[in-house]
Design a protein around this motif. Sequence first.
Motif, PDB file in Angstrom:
ATOM      1  N   UNK A  91       0.858  -0.674  -0.360  1.00 24.45           N
ATOM      2  CA  UNK A  91       0.034   0.216   0.588  1.00 24.45           C
ATOM      3  C   UNK A  91       0.970   1.109   0.171  1.00 24.45           C
ATOM      4  N   UNK A  92       1.741   1.014   0.803  1.00 27.81           N
ATOM      5  CA  UNK A  92       2.811   2.253   0.889  1.00 27.81           C
ATOM      6  C   UNK A  92       3.746   2.404  -0.353  1.00 27.81           C
ATOM      7  N   UNK A  93       3.952   1.798  -0.840  1.00 26.60           N
ATOM      8  CA  UNK A  93       4.862   1.786  -2.477  1.00 26.60           C
ATOM      9  C   UNK A  93       3.955   2.187  -3.428  1.00 26.60           C
ATOM     10  N   UNK A  94       2.785   1.851  -3.105  1.00 31.06           N
ATOM     11  CA  UNK A  94       1.782   2.355  -4.683  1.00 31.06           C
ATOM     12  C   UNK A  94       1.239   3.646  -3.767  1.00 31.06           C
TER      13      UNK A  94
ATOM     14  N   UNK B  30       3.862   6.003  -3.021  1.00 28.80           N
ATOM     15  CA  UNK B  30       4.782   6.691  -2.914  1.00 28.80           C
ATOM     16  C   UNK B  30       4.889   6.724  -4.805  1.00 28.80           C
ATOM     17  N   UNK B  31       4.402   5.563  -5.581  1.00 26.53           N
ATOM     18  CA  UNK B  31       5.024   6.090  -6.603  1.00 26.53           C
ATOM     19  C   UNK B  31       3.785   6.643  -7.332  1.00 26.53           C
ATOM     20  N   UNK B  32       2.651   6.643  -6.392  1.00 25.87           N
ATOM     21  CA  UNK B  32       1.477   7.281  -7.082  1.00 25.87           C
ATOM     22  C   UNK B  32       1.660   8.817  -7.947  1.00 25.87           C
ATOM     23  N   UNK B  33       2.706   9.706  -7.678  1.00 28.00           N
ATOM     24  CA  UNK B  33       2.442  10.724  -8.542  1.00 28.00           C
ATOM     25  C   UNK B  33       3.344  10.587  -9.455  1.00 28.00           C
ATOM     26  N   UNK B  34       4.800   9.728  -9.526  1.00 22.36           N
ATOM     27  CA  UNK B  34       5.643   9.285 -10.938  1.00 22.36           C
ATOM     28  C   UNK B  34       5.854   8.571 -11.698  1.00 22.36           C
ATOM     29  N   UNK B  35       4.501   7.596 -10.978  1.00 26.28           N
ATOM     30  CA  UNK B  35       5.029   6.312 -12.193  1.00 26.28           C
ATOM     31  C   UNK B  35       3.395   6.825 -13.394  1.00 26.28           C
ATOM     32  N   UNK B  36       4.481   5.951 -14.354  1.00 22.71           N
ATOM     33  CA  UNK B  36       3.737   5.974 -15.729  1.00 22.71           C
ATOM     34  C   UNK B  36       2.543   5.659 -15.690  1.00 22.71           C
ATOM     35  N   UNK B  37       1.418   5.859 -16.621  1.00 24.24           N
ATOM     36  CA  UNK B  37       0.278   5.036 -16.449  1.00 24.24           C
ATOM     37  C   UNK B  37      -0.058   3.761 -16.779  1.00 24.24           C
ATOM     38  N   UNK B  38       0.883   3.203 -18.347  1.00 20.93           N
ATOM     39  CA  UNK B  38       0.859   2.415 -18.108  1.00 20.93           C
ATOM     40  C   UNK B  38       1.465   0.943 -17.080  1.00 20.93           C
TER      41      UNK B  38
ATOM     42  N   UNK C 237       0.414   1.396 -13.721  1.00 24.33           N
ATOM     43  CA  UNK C 237      -0.992   1.538 -12.962  1.00 24.33           C
ATOM     44  C   UNK C 237      -1.480   0.581 -14.037  1.00 24.33           C
ATOM     45  N   UNK C 238      -1.209   0.358 -14.849  1.00 25.91           N
ATOM     46  CA  UNK C 238      -2.675  -1.188 -15.968  1.00 25.91           C
ATOM     47  C   UNK C 238      -2.238  -2.217 -15.365  1.00 25.91           C
ATOM     48  N   UNK C 239      -0.670  -2.212 -15.283  1.00 23.55           N
ATOM     49  CA  UNK C 239      -0.431  -3.623 -14.690  1.00 23.55           C
ATOM     50  C   UNK C 239       0.532  -3.695 -13.279  1.00 23.55           C
ATOM     51  N   UNK C 240      -0.159  -2.927 -12.534  1.00 21.39           N
ATOM     52  CA  UNK C 240      -0.326  -3.379 -11.046  1.00 21.39           C
ATOM     53  C   UNK C 240      -0.678  -2.697 -10.211  1.00 21.39           C
ATOM     54  N   UNK C 241      -2.284  -3.403  -9.417  1.00 14.70           N
ATOM     55  CA  UNK C 241      -3.275  -3.576  -8.759  1.00 14.70           C
ATOM     56  C   UNK C 241      -2.969  -4.378  -7.600  1.00 14.70           C
TER      57      UNK C 241
ATOM     58  N   UNK D 226      -9.395   3.516  -3.402  1.00 12.34           N
ATOM     59  CA  UNK D 226      -9.889   4.906  -4.284  1.00 12.34           C
ATOM     60  C   UNK D 226      -9.432   4.697  -5.454  1.00 12.34           C
ATOM     61  N   UNK D 227      -7.953   4.385  -5.663  1.00 13.78           N
ATOM     62  CA  UNK D 227      -6.760   4.789  -6.822  1.00 13.78           C
ATOM     63  C   UNK D 227      -6.840   3.502  -7.061  1.00 13.78           C
ATOM     64  N   UNK D 228      -7.111   1.865  -6.667  1.00 20.39           N
ATOM     65  CA  UNK D 228      -7.681   0.703  -7.017  1.00 20.39           C
ATOM     66  C   UNK D 228      -8.703   1.217  -8.280  1.00 20.39           C
ATOM     67  N   UNK D 229      -9.633   1.630  -7.485  1.00 17.42           N
ATOM     68  CA  UNK D 229     -11.071   1.769  -8.529  1.00 17.42           C
ATOM     69  C   UNK D 229     -10.992   2.231  -9.684  1.00 17.42           C
ATOM     70  N   UNK D 230     -10.026   3.636  -9.529  1.00 11.17           N
ATOM     71  CA  UNK D 230      -9.478   4.114 -10.690  1.00 11.17           C
ATOM     72  C   UNK D 230      -8.759   3.546 -11.981  1.00 11.17           C
TER      73      UNK D 230
END
Length: 270
Positions: free
Chosen positions: A165-168, A170-178, A180-184, A265-269
């Motif tokens: 959870x904390x990793x996600x 921390x990466x939320x502002x910097x990780x590209x969209x693809x 998040x398409x692969x890490x749920x 909320x991020x997971x649902x998005x």
Amino acid sequence: MVQDAEAAASISAHGTPSDHQLQKGGCCRCGRRSLDPEKARLQCYRDMVAAGRKVEDKKKDWYEKLAWWSDVKTKDGRHIFALVPRGPKGEVDMWIDMWELLCFAVGKMHQHVVTEDKLFAIVWCQFGDHRLFFPTLSRVRNSLHPNFAKNCEALHVVHPSWGVRLLRLALWPIAPDDFWDAFHAHERVEFLDQFIAAESRNFRLLPRDVYEHDKWLDQQAKELNDQAKQRGGFGGMGGFSGAGGHQESEEEKKTMEELRKLLETRSKQD
């Protein structure tokens, strides 16, 4: 291309690394300095598969219930590999040798991922504990065949640990969209439904005890919510016994709840 040819040459007719290659020696912990990085990585992979082969039969029967290819497929028709580490009776707090289990899992995945070079997805149930310390995680990452990264369509973590959870977060502002398409991450099994093929929904993706754990989590959340309401109703009387400690505990729970909602909320998005 040269490395791929060398990897293919090490595969037997049965789609697994040949015994000659598995017994060739070398260790991904100490490294083989005489090999270039790609060859060293492939040797580490062979060692990993070999370790999975050496699991004793009694434990292997148990591991079959912790790591398997599911009959359920993703919406894109990809096969799903389920990783559900827990005790023989569904104990979520039982210690498990994760390196050995992952070696066993990689051996089961080899035919599909490496030999047949097909895409796949992983559903990993963590029960709030990823069970992997950094040295083991790093060892696994450095030992996997390149096809695992190339062919992994998505990783779905169910009941994620706080580390995930904390990793996600921390990466939320910097990780590209693809990414998040692969890490749920999913707080409940039901959130997987949107990724599952409609024709596969007649099959149960995960064992019954995982769904029971879902219900237990819901019950725990309800009880905590009820307790918080009851304590709040006493107003100033809350200081009657250990007010300082009680206030700190409530503050921590509020912070954790806000973080949980944020990640959900991020997971649902996604």
